[in-house]
Structure formats: structure tokens, C-alpha cells
Write a protein that holds these residues in place. Structure first.
Motif, PDB file in Angstrom:
ATOM      1  N   SER A   1      89.280  54.371  65.104  1.00 17.56           N
ATOM      2  CA  SER A   1      88.729  53.326  64.250  1.00 17.56           C
ATOM      3  C   SER A   1      88.572  52.037  65.055  1.00 17.56           C
ATOM      4  N   SER A   2      87.907  51.074  64.398  1.00 19.97           N
ATOM      5  CA  SER A   2      87.717  49.777  65.063  1.00 19.97           C
ATOM      6  C   SER A   2      87.541  48.706  64.006  1.00 19.97           C
ATOM      7  N   LYS A   3      87.799  47.474  64.382  1.00 23.30           N
ATOM      8  CA  LYS A   3      87.716  46.338  63.482  1.00 23.30           C
ATOM      9  C   LYS A   3      86.385  45.611  63.639  1.00 23.30           C
ATOM     10  N   ASP A   4      85.929  45.048  62.518  1.00 25.19           N
ATOM     11  CA  ASP A   4      84.722  44.190  62.517  1.00 25.19           C
ATOM     12  C   ASP A   4      83.532  44.875  63.201  1.00 25.19           C
ATOM     13  N   ARG A   5      83.251  46.080  62.734  1.00 25.05           N
ATOM     14  CA  ARG A   5      82.131  46.841  63.289  1.00 25.05           C
ATOM     15  C   ARG A   5      81.138  47.180  62.170  1.00 25.05           C
ATOM     16  N   THR A   6      79.934  47.605  62.586  1.00 21.44           N
ATOM     17  CA  THR A   6      78.888  47.929  61.621  1.00 21.44           C
ATOM     18  C   THR A   6      79.016  49.377  61.149  1.00 21.44           C
ATOM     19  N   CYS A   7      79.025  49.555  59.852  1.00 22.89           N
ATOM     20  CA  CYS A   7      79.067  50.896  59.259  1.00 22.89           C
ATOM     21  C   CYS A   7      77.707  51.564  59.447  1.00 22.89           C
ATOM     22  N   SER A   8      77.701  52.819  59.880  1.00 20.82           N
ATOM     23  CA  SER A   8      76.443  53.528  60.140  1.00 20.82           C
ATOM     24  C   SER A   8      75.717  53.911  58.861  1.00 20.82           C
ATOM     25  N   ILE A   9      76.400  53.838  57.721  1.00 22.31           N
ATOM     26  CA  ILE A   9      75.778  54.241  56.453  1.00 22.31           C
ATOM     27  C   ILE A   9      75.141  53.044  55.750  1.00 22.31           C
ATOM     28  N   CYS A  10      75.922  51.979  55.532  1.00 24.11           N
ATOM     29  CA  CYS A  10      75.400  50.827  54.794  1.00 24.11           C
ATOM     30  C   CYS A  10      74.794  49.765  55.705  1.00 24.11           C
ATOM     31  N   GLY A  11      75.097  49.823  57.000  1.00 25.09           N
ATOM     32  CA  GLY A  11      74.531  48.863  57.943  1.00 25.09           C
ATOM     33  C   GLY A  11      75.190  47.504  57.918  1.00 25.09           C
ATOM     34  N   GLU A  12      76.320  47.381  57.238  1.00 18.73           N
ATOM     35  CA  GLU A  12      77.015  46.101  57.129  1.00 18.73           C
ATOM     36  C   GLU A  12      78.236  46.075  58.044  1.00 18.73           C
ATOM     37  N   VAL A  13      78.589  44.854  58.507  1.00 20.33           N
ATOM     38  CA  VAL A  13      79.790  44.686  59.315  1.00 20.33           C
ATOM     39  C   VAL A  13      80.999  44.705  58.374  1.00 20.33           C
ATOM     40  N   LYS A  14      81.937  45.597  58.635  1.00 23.29           N
ATOM     41  CA  LYS A  14      83.108  45.746  57.776  1.00 23.29           C
ATOM     42  C   LYS A  14      84.383  45.490  58.570  1.00 23.29           C
ATOM     43  N   ASP A  15      85.442  45.145  57.845  1.00 24.88           N
ATOM     44  CA  ASP A  15      86.718  44.855  58.503  1.00 24.88           C
ATOM     45  C   ASP A  15      87.180  46.046  59.342  1.00 24.88           C
ATOM     46  N   THR A  16      87.017  47.246  58.770  1.00 24.56           N
ATOM     47  CA  THR A  16      87.435  48.456  59.485  1.00 24.56           C
ATOM     48  C   THR A  16      86.412  49.561  59.278  1.00 24.56           C
ATOM     49  N   VAL A  17      86.034  50.198  60.352  1.00 21.90           N
ATOM     50  CA  VAL A  17      85.247  51.435  60.261  1.00 21.90           C
ATOM     51  C   VAL A  17      86.012  52.492  61.040  1.00 21.90           C
ATOM     52  N   SER A  18      85.863  53.741  60.613  1.00 21.00           N
ATOM     53  CA  SER A  18      86.593  54.811  61.294  1.00 21.00           C
ATOM     54  C   SER A  18      85.703  56.030  61.450  1.00 21.00           C
ATOM     55  N   ALA A  19      86.174  56.970  62.245  1.00 22.40           N
ATOM     56  CA  ALA A  19      85.389  58.152  62.574  1.00 22.40           C
ATOM     57  C   ALA A  19      85.398  59.156  61.433  1.00 22.40           C
ATOM     58  N   ARG A  20      84.330  59.925  61.380  1.00 23.86           N
ATOM     59  CA  ARG A  20      84.189  61.041  60.447  1.00 23.86           C
ATOM     60  C   ARG A  20      84.013  60.573  59.006  1.00 23.86           C
ATOM     61  N   THR A  21      83.193  61.311  58.309  1.00 21.81           N
ATOM     62  CA  THR A  21      83.008  61.028  56.893  1.00 21.81           C
ATOM     63  C   THR A  21      84.090  61.690  56.068  1.00 21.81           C
ATOM     64  N   HIS A  22      84.667  62.800  56.567  1.00 27.73           N
ATOM     65  CA  HIS A  22      85.618  63.615  55.797  1.00 27.73           C
ATOM     66  C   HIS A  22      84.995  64.062  54.476  1.00 27.73           C
ATOM     67  N   VAL A  23      83.684  64.096  54.432  1.00 30.08           N
ATOM     68  CA  VAL A  23      82.957  64.573  53.255  1.00 30.08           C
ATOM     69  C   VAL A  23      82.242  65.858  53.635  1.00 30.08           C
ATOM     70  N   TYR A  24      81.382  65.769  54.642  1.00 30.25           N
ATOM     71  CA  TYR A  24      80.822  66.968  55.258  1.00 30.25           C
ATOM     72  C   TYR A  24      81.643  67.255  56.504  1.00 30.25           C
ATOM     73  N   GLN A  25      81.978  68.523  56.712  1.00 32.46           N
ATOM     74  CA  GLN A  25      82.903  68.870  57.786  1.00 32.46           C
ATOM     75  C   GLN A  25      82.196  69.300  59.067  1.00 32.46           C
ATOM     76  N   PHE A  26      80.936  68.850  59.243  1.00 33.14           N
ATOM     77  CA  PHE A  26      80.262  69.165  60.502  1.00 33.14           C
ATOM     78  C   PHE A  26      80.440  68.046  61.527  1.00 33.14           C
ATOM     79  N   ASP A  27      81.036  66.927  61.112  1.00 34.01           N
ATOM     80  CA  ASP A  27      81.256  65.823  62.053  1.00 34.01           C
ATOM     81  C   ASP A  27      82.698  65.881  62.563  1.00 34.01           C
ATOM     82  N   THR A  28      83.010  66.920  63.338  1.00 36.42           N
ATOM     83  CA  THR A  28      84.364  67.112  63.840  1.00 36.42           C
ATOM     84  C   THR A  28      84.518  66.463  65.210  1.00 36.42           C
ATOM     85  N   ASP A  29      85.766  66.308  65.607  1.00 31.66           N
ATOM     86  CA  ASP A  29      86.041  65.692  66.911  1.00 31.66           C
ATOM     87  C   ASP A  29      86.735  66.680  67.846  1.00 31.66           C
ATOM     88  N   ASP A  30      86.489  67.985  67.632  1.00 32.63           N
ATOM     89  CA  ASP A  30      87.182  68.992  68.436  1.00 32.63           C
ATOM     90  C   ASP A  30      86.429  69.369  69.706  1.00 32.63           C
TER      91      ASP A  30
END
Length: 566
Positions: A165-194
Motif C-alpha cells: 500500500s501507499s499513502k496519498d496516491r491516486t486510486c486507479s478506479i475513481c482517479g482521485e488522490v486518497k489517503d491510502t491505496v492498496s494492492a488488489r481489488t479482492h473482488v475479482y481474484q485474477f489480480d494476484t501477486d503470486d
């Protein structure tokens, strides 16, 4: 696509969890002593109070709310105990909160035998096929009603998604700068980090850079995914696809109206008062309904394959307009009328299912989905590629003396459908008027050369001979051997015509009508000359089409006279 899923989640106000089942509660009193085992209906509107996490495996790990395995209720109970035991180590807990968790854990351990016995009795009384859950309640309050358990629940989720994760970064979905963004949607399971090769700088700590998602978007994605999974997932010949609408124009009321209609396919779409035309084998398919809408939305068609805890995208077709669906249904309607039979993707699937009948699993899904992709996108399909698979299936039925004429008919329907959509094209060739122009022109432009027409007419004449032999012997016609398993080349075709004529003479059935067919076939083959630029599959495909249409050829040559039986 994910932004479309998120927007659907925004407009879905009610939970879309569709579960009919029972919850067995371990009820504690206000002093956290064991009170009783009570049974309650699962109510979707209470999922937040249950701390139920949709889409979770391994016992809904964020909270002590787990599905019961009727054969092993003891294991489910152990999961509940372990949850409280594990979260005694939750960092920064207030002393009173820590004492509460420890006390619950101690009670469950001390009353383990009594509680487990009651759980087993309850499970036995419930129907075997019913969905059952196990959880804890404190008097009439669910765990989600307490600040402590909500905080642990959210902390558990954030720890899992916050590994990168990271602080004060742009969310790839809404395009807004957020306090915290993190990896993976945990909604669809094709975005794995393995797979480190797909991660920035090959470091899992940087995985957030691939798909940075804020918590608000993640929650909306989950709601959208639940809605799509429950309402907009359809069968597709051994596979499934999700239909994900993306709205281009119209206010919230338009979006809500369409989503409301799409979510109730039985009432709004598959009306009993009318016949609904379908492209697939799912009776709830809604593509025809969508084909009549204005281009105020596009459709994403997502084919997913579940593999344990992961998902793999088989095909994603993006931005399909309703107008494209209309074009597809117009082509389907044309084929339906031409053949007096309903066309659907099942006709195509029959040629792209298994490369060998003896195989246990389908192995041609990739090719089938490529064709489906071309249909929706309007992309060209290689004609020789199609003919190869058409002939594989036709030959198999022909050699087994099965209903090969029906298989040929299905291939012809596919060809006309593809040609009508402009996915395959044949060069325009000026040909002299002919007795059989009605047939040559009716089924597309594929019979656009003298060699193709000659092969086609020879196929019709040969089928008449096979019919005669079958009626005489009531067994496999011996002349079928001459057709070399429908793997004839140019030389074989030219040699076959006189053999067919001679055999018809032997049966004393080479009448005026058949002579006319033979003459026209001979004329076209002579016009074609030598050195045809056709593959063996293509030669035999046109021959097979003639076999399939022998009755229509016979009607022309015998005009208004009663048709012969053969």
C-alpha cells in the motif's frame, strides 16, 4: 471494466447476497456466560450485522461467522474458537476489550462439549441440503452490533489488502488522490501477486502500483460484483459469462431503471406471452432485450474460469453497443428464416467442443471463444480455419454413418450467419445464368467459381446414388468407400463423376433429371480447368454442401413433377 462494476455497485442500494439458510447461534448472556443454542433464518439485510464477508473462502476468516460442513460440525466450531483465540493478540486493544475476547474464548473452551453436542443436534434436525452457518450472539445482539468486533473485522481486511500500500496516491478506479491505496481489488481474484514477473520492480511491496485501489472503491466493487454474480451471470455452453453494463448517457433514474429490469429477468425479459429469441442455451438470456435499447450504454462480456481461490479471464469483450447486438440478431433472424430452423451459438459450439470424442474434457474452448469474440467485435474470421473444423466433425459423422447431413446443415447455417455479419467474404465473380442459380445465390456468395459449383452438383448427385444403395441394401452404402472419408482432392473429384454416372446406370436410375445434374457438373468442372486453389477441406466442404442440398437440386430438375423417392 472495473469502473463499470463500481458504478453498478454505487446504484445497488440493497445487499445482493442470495442465501436461503439457517444460522446456528451460540448465545452468550450479558456476562458472557453460555446461555443457549438458538436457530435463526439467514436474512440478507443483516449481513453487516453478522460481519458476513461475501466471496470469502476458508470459513469467512474476517469474523467468527462460518459455513457448517454437516459431516464435520466440530471443525466449524473449532474455527469459531480459534478466531477468538487468535484475536487475543490483536495489537493496540484496550484492556477491557482484550478481557472481553479472552472471556468469550474461555467460555467456549469450558463449555465445548455441551455446545458441540447442541450444534450437532441442530444440524441433524435441519434439511441436509440447506445452507447452515455458525456464529456467536450476545443476547439479542449480533457481533457486528459491537464496536470491538467491527474494528477487528475491518482491521483483518485492511491487513490482508494492505500488504502492499501507499499513502496519498491516486486510486486507479475513481482517479482521485486518497489517503491510502492498496494492492488488489479482492473482488475479482485474477489480480494476484503470486507471479513476481508481473509486479513493478519484481517486489511485492510495490504491487500496489499495478492496481492501486482505495477502500471506498473496493466496497463499491464488491457490491457491484455481488449484483453481477447474482443477477447478470449466464450459462454459455459449459462455461459462464458475466454481463457488465457501462452507462454512457442518462441520469441516475435511467441507470436504476435498466438495472432494475436486468435484475429481474424472469418477470421483465422472459415473458411467457412472447417467444424470446436467444443466442445461447440460457433461458434467462437478455441479449435480445438489450439489442432493442438505444446506444446509451455498452456491455462488457466477461468469461471467467475459477481455479481454487483464483480466477482466470478466458475472454473479455469490451464496449459492445446495443446496435451491434441488433446486427447480430438481424443476422440470426435471416438464418432462421432461410433454413426454417433456429440458429444459435450452439451450432458453432458443436464444431468447437472436443477435438476427439473420446476426450473427457473440452479442449476447443479457446477457438470457440475466439469466434465469439469476432462475432461481437465484428472482426474477420479465416474461412480455411472454419472449414477445417467443420470437416473434422462432418467426416466423423460420415464415417460413423450417423446423421451427417444434419451436421452439414449446421455448418451451412454457421457459414451464412458469418457471411451475413461480414466476418467472411467471398469475391464477386460474374457467372453465366444457370438452371441452379436459385440455389447458388440463395445461400450466400460462397459458390462463386465454376469448380465450387461443379463440386457442389457432384455432391448432390452422389447423395442420390447413396440413397439408392441404402434403399436397396438397408445398410451402409458401398459407394461411400469411393469418397475416401471426404478427403478427396482435385484429381479424385474429376475421377468421381464418371463413376457416379456408371453406378446410376447399373441401378437403372440415371434418368433425365440426374443426367441434367451430371451435365451441369461436368460443364463447370471443365470450365474450372486444372490447378484449383482450394484445400482438401474446402473441396470436400462444397461437396458435402451439395450432398445436404440434394433435395433442393432435385426439385429444380424435376420441376413440378412428383419427386422420385431417391
Amino acid at each position: 471494466m472495473l469502473s463499470a462494476v463500481k458504478e453498478i455497485g454505487r446504484f445497488v442500494s440493497q445487499p445482493t447476497v442470495k442465501i436461503e439458510g439457517k444460522i446456528i447461534f451460540i448465545v452468550l448472556d450479558s456476562n458472557l456466560s453460555f446461555k443457549a443454542i438458538e436457530l435463526e433464518d439467514f436474512i440478507a439485510e443483516k449481513i453487516d450485522r453478522y460481519l458476513y464477508k461475501t466471496g470469502e473462502s476458508k470459513g469467512n476468516r474476517p469474523s467468527p461467522f462460518a459455513p457448517i460442513n454437516p459431516k464435520e460440525p466440530k471443525k466449524t466450531f473449532e474455527k469459531i474458537i480459534n478466531w477468538f483465540k487468535n484475536y487475543e493478540r490483536t495489537p493496540n486493544l484496550k484492556p477491557e476489550d482484550l478481557n472481553k475476547i479472552r472471556k468469550i474464548n474461555n467460555v467456549l473452551q469450558q463449555e465445548k462439549s455441551k455446545i458441540l453436542s447442541s450444534i450437532v443436534d441442530q444440524v441433524k434436525q435441519l434439511p441436509k441440503k440447506s445452507t447452515k452457518f455458525l456464529s456467536v450472539r450476545i443476547n439479542d445482539k449480533y457481533l457486528g452490533d459491537f464496536r470491538l468486533f467491527r474494528e477487528i473485522f475491518n482491521l483483518n481486511i485492511s491487513q490482508r489488502i494492505g500488504r502492499s500500500s501507499s499513502k496519498d496516491r491516486t486510486c486507479s478506479i475513481c482517479g482521485e488522490v486518497k489517503d491510502t491505496v492498496s494492492a488488489r481489488t479482492h473482488v475479482y481474484q485474477f489480480d494476484t501477486d503470486d507471479k513476481p514477473g508481473f509486479i513493478t520492480e519484481f517486489n511485492k511491496k510495490n504491487y500496489w502500483k499495478n492496481i492501486p485501489v482505495c477502500q471506498e472503491c473496493r466496497d463499491l466493487l464488491q457490491k457491484g460484483r455481488d449484483f453481477i454474480k447474482d443477477k447478470l451471470t449466464f450459462k454459455f455452453y459449459g462455461m459462464k459469462y458475466q454481463l457488465i453494463p457501462k452507462f454512457l448517457l442518462g441520469g441516475p433514474e435511467v441507470v436504476e431503471e435498466i438495472l432494475e429490469i436486468l435484475s429481474d429477468t424472469h418477470k421483465s425479459i422472459s415473458l411467457k406471452e412472447r417467444t424470446v429469441k436467444r443466442l445461447t442455451d440460457d433461458e434467462n438470456e437478455i441479449l435480445e432485450y438489450l439489442s432493442k435499447k438505444e446506444d446509451v450504454l455498452t456491455l462488457n462480456i466477461l468469461f471467467l474460469e475459477s481455479q481454487r481461490s483464483a480466477e482466470r479471464i478466458l475472454l473479455l469483450i469490451e464496449d459492445v453497443f446495443p446496435s451491434r447486438l441488433k446486427t447480430i440478431f438481424d443476422a440470426k433472424n435471416y438464418v432462421d428464416k432461410l433454413f426454417n430452423e433456429e440458429f444459435n451459438f450452439g451450432k458453432v459450439r458443436s464444431f468447437f467442443y472436443k477435438s476427439d470424442e473420446d476426450k473427457r474434457e473440452t479442449d476447443l474452448d479457446k477457438y470457440f471463444l475466439e469466434i465469439v469474440d469476432s462475432i461481437f467485435r465484428g472482426q474477420r474470421i479465416d474461412f480455411n480455419f472454419l472449414v477445417k473444423f467443420f470437416m473434422q466433425n462432418i467426416r466423423r459423422d460420415f464415417m460413423n454413418n450417423e446423421f451427417y447431413l444434419f451436421k452439414i446443415r449446421d455448418a451451412r447455417m454457421c457459414m451464412v450467419f458469418f457471411e451475413k455479419l461480414g466476418l467472411i467474404n467471398f469475391e464477386e465473380v460474374n457467372m453465366e445464368p444457370n438452371l441452379f442459380d436459385e440455389i447458388f445465390n440463395k445461400y450466400g456468395k460462397s459458390l462463386n467459381a465454376p469448380e465450387k459449383r461443379g463440386i457442389f452438383l457432384l455432391g448432390a448427385l452422389t447423395q442420390m446414388l447413396l440413397n439408392k444403395q441404402y434403399s436397396e441394401r438397408e445398410s451402409k452404402p458401398p459407394f461411400m468407400k469411393k469418397l475416401k472419408s471426404l478427403k478427396m482432392d482435385e484429381k479424385d473429384i474429376k475421377a468421381l463423376l464418371p463413376e457416379v454416372q456408371n453406378k446410376l446406370e447399373e441401378y437403372e436410375t440415371f434418368d433425365k433429371g440426374k443426367r441434367l445434374i451430371a451435365q451441369e457438373a461436368s460443364k463447370y468442372l471443365l470450365q474450372a480447368g486444372d490447378g484449383w486453389r482450394m484445400s482438401v477441406d474446402e473441396i470436400n466442404f462444397y461437396f458435402a454442401c451439395g450432398m445436404n442440398l440434394y433435395e433442393k437440386i432435385a426439385k429444380i430438375v424435376y420441376e413440378k413433377h412428383e419427386l422420385p423417392i431417391l
